[in-house]
Design a protein around this motif. Sequence first.
Motif, mmCIF file in Angstrom:
data_model
loop_
_atom_site.group_PDB
_atom_site.id
_atom_site.type_symbol
_atom_site.label_atom_id
_atom_site.label_comp_id
_atom_site.label_asym_id
_atom_site.label_seq_id
_atom_site.Cartn_x
_atom_site.Cartn_y
_atom_site.Cartn_z
ATOM 1 N N LEU A 131 0.819 -1.213 0.000
ATOM 2 C CA LEU A 131 0.000 0.000 0.000
ATOM 3 C C LEU A 131 0.855 1.266 0.000
ATOM 4 O O LEU A 131 0.534 2.235 -0.699
ATOM 5 C CB LEU A 131 -0.944 -0.009 1.198
ATOM 6 C CG LEU A 131 -2.089 -1.014 1.129
ATOM 7 C CD1 LEU A 131 -2.901 -0.996 2.423
ATOM 8 C CD2 LEU A 131 -2.972 -0.754 -0.066
ATOM 9 N N CYS A 132 1.945 1.262 0.765
ATOM 10 C CA CYS A 132 2.846 2.420 0.767
ATOM 11 C C CYS A 132 3.504 2.621 -0.593
ATOM 12 O O CYS A 132 3.644 3.754 -1.060
ATOM 13 C CB CYS A 132 3.905 2.268 1.846
ATOM 14 S SG CYS A 132 3.267 2.501 3.507
ATOM 15 N N TYR A 156 2.232 1.700 -3.513
ATOM 16 C CA TYR A 156 1.167 2.180 -4.399
ATOM 17 C C TYR A 156 0.931 3.678 -4.174
ATOM 18 O O TYR A 156 0.832 4.447 -5.136
ATOM 19 C CB TYR A 156 -0.111 1.378 -4.127
ATOM 20 C CG TYR A 156 -1.312 1.867 -4.874
ATOM 21 C CD1 TYR A 156 -1.486 1.582 -6.215
ATOM 22 C CD2 TYR A 156 -2.289 2.628 -4.232
ATOM 23 C CE1 TYR A 156 -2.599 2.027 -6.904
ATOM 24 C CE2 TYR A 156 -3.395 3.082 -4.914
ATOM 25 C CZ TYR A 156 -3.538 2.779 -6.246
ATOM 26 O OH TYR A 156 -4.636 3.232 -6.922
ATOM 27 N N PHE A 157 0.852 4.081 -2.905
ATOM 28 C CA PHE A 157 0.629 5.487 -2.591
ATOM 29 C C PHE A 157 1.799 6.350 -3.067
ATOM 30 O O PHE A 157 1.590 7.426 -3.632
ATOM 31 C CB PHE A 157 0.419 5.649 -1.083
ATOM 32 C CG PHE A 157 0.124 7.050 -0.664
ATOM 33 C CD1 PHE A 157 -1.114 7.619 -0.880
ATOM 34 C CD2 PHE A 157 1.105 7.817 -0.051
ATOM 35 C CE1 PHE A 157 -1.383 8.921 -0.498
ATOM 36 C CE2 PHE A 157 0.845 9.120 0.331
ATOM 37 C CZ PHE A 157 -0.399 9.667 0.112
ATOM 38 N N ASN A 168 1.819 6.777 -6.939
ATOM 39 C CA ASN A 168 0.768 7.701 -7.370
ATOM 40 C C ASN A 168 1.056 9.127 -6.932
ATOM 41 O O ASN A 168 0.710 10.078 -7.638
ATOM 42 C CB ASN A 168 -0.588 7.236 -6.836
ATOM 43 C CG ASN A 168 -1.094 6.055 -7.620
ATOM 44 O OD1 ASN A 168 -1.100 6.062 -8.840
ATOM 45 N ND2 ASN A 168 -1.487 5.024 -6.913
ATOM 46 N N LEU A 169 1.697 9.293 -5.794
ATOM 47 C CA LEU A 169 2.076 10.630 -5.337
ATOM 48 C C LEU A 169 3.103 11.254 -6.287
ATOM 49 O O LEU A 169 2.993 12.426 -6.654
ATOM 50 C CB LEU A 169 2.633 10.556 -3.916
ATOM 51 C CG LEU A 169 2.901 11.859 -3.207
ATOM 52 C CD1 LEU A 169 1.594 12.595 -2.962
ATOM 53 C CD2 LEU A 169 3.595 11.585 -1.892
ATOM 54 N N CYS A 228 -4.110 7.553 -9.957
ATOM 55 C CA CYS A 228 -4.606 6.255 -9.462
ATOM 56 C C CYS A 228 -5.366 5.501 -10.535
ATOM 57 O O CYS A 228 -5.169 4.295 -10.720
ATOM 58 C CB CYS A 228 -5.507 6.460 -8.247
ATOM 59 S SG CYS A 228 -4.629 6.956 -6.775
#
Length: 138
Positions: free
Chosen positions: A70-71, A73-74, A77-78, A112
Motif C-alpha cells: 500500500l505504501c 502504491y501510494f 501515485n504521489l 490512481c
Amino acid sequence: MALSKKQIDPLLKTNNDTGFGINAANYGGRFINRDGTFNLRKEGVSFLDRYSIYHNMLTMPRWKFVALILCFYFAVNLVFAMIYLAVGTDELTGVIATGPWGKFKEAFFFSCETYTTVGYGRVNPVGTGRTLSPPSKP
C-alpha cells in the motif's frame, strides 16, 4: 483387522551423519545453535550480495507485506500526481477544482485510475505535456 508389523533388519546400523560430520568439535563448534539460529558467518560477500528483497518479502508478516504494498502504491501515485501538477492541469480535461489542494486531489485521482488501468473517468489527458519545455522562438 490387525496391522502387520514389519521386521527390522537387526544387521542395519544407524547413520548419525548429518552431512556436517559426526564430531562438531572438529569444525569449531555447532553449526546450528540449540535455539535454532545458525552459527555461521559469510565472509567476503558484500551486503548487497547477501540481501534479498524477495526473501525478506516472503518472510515478513502479512500485515507488514500489505502495508509495504500500500505504501508503494501510494508513493508511486504521489510521484505521478506531482508530475501531472508540474506539467499543469491545463493538459488534463475534466478538472473542475480551482484551488491548489483540489487540483492536487484531481491529479492524484487521475494517477490512481491510470496506474490501476481502470480507465479514464471524468479526467483525461488532452495535451502533449509540452509546458515543461521552454516555448519556441518565432
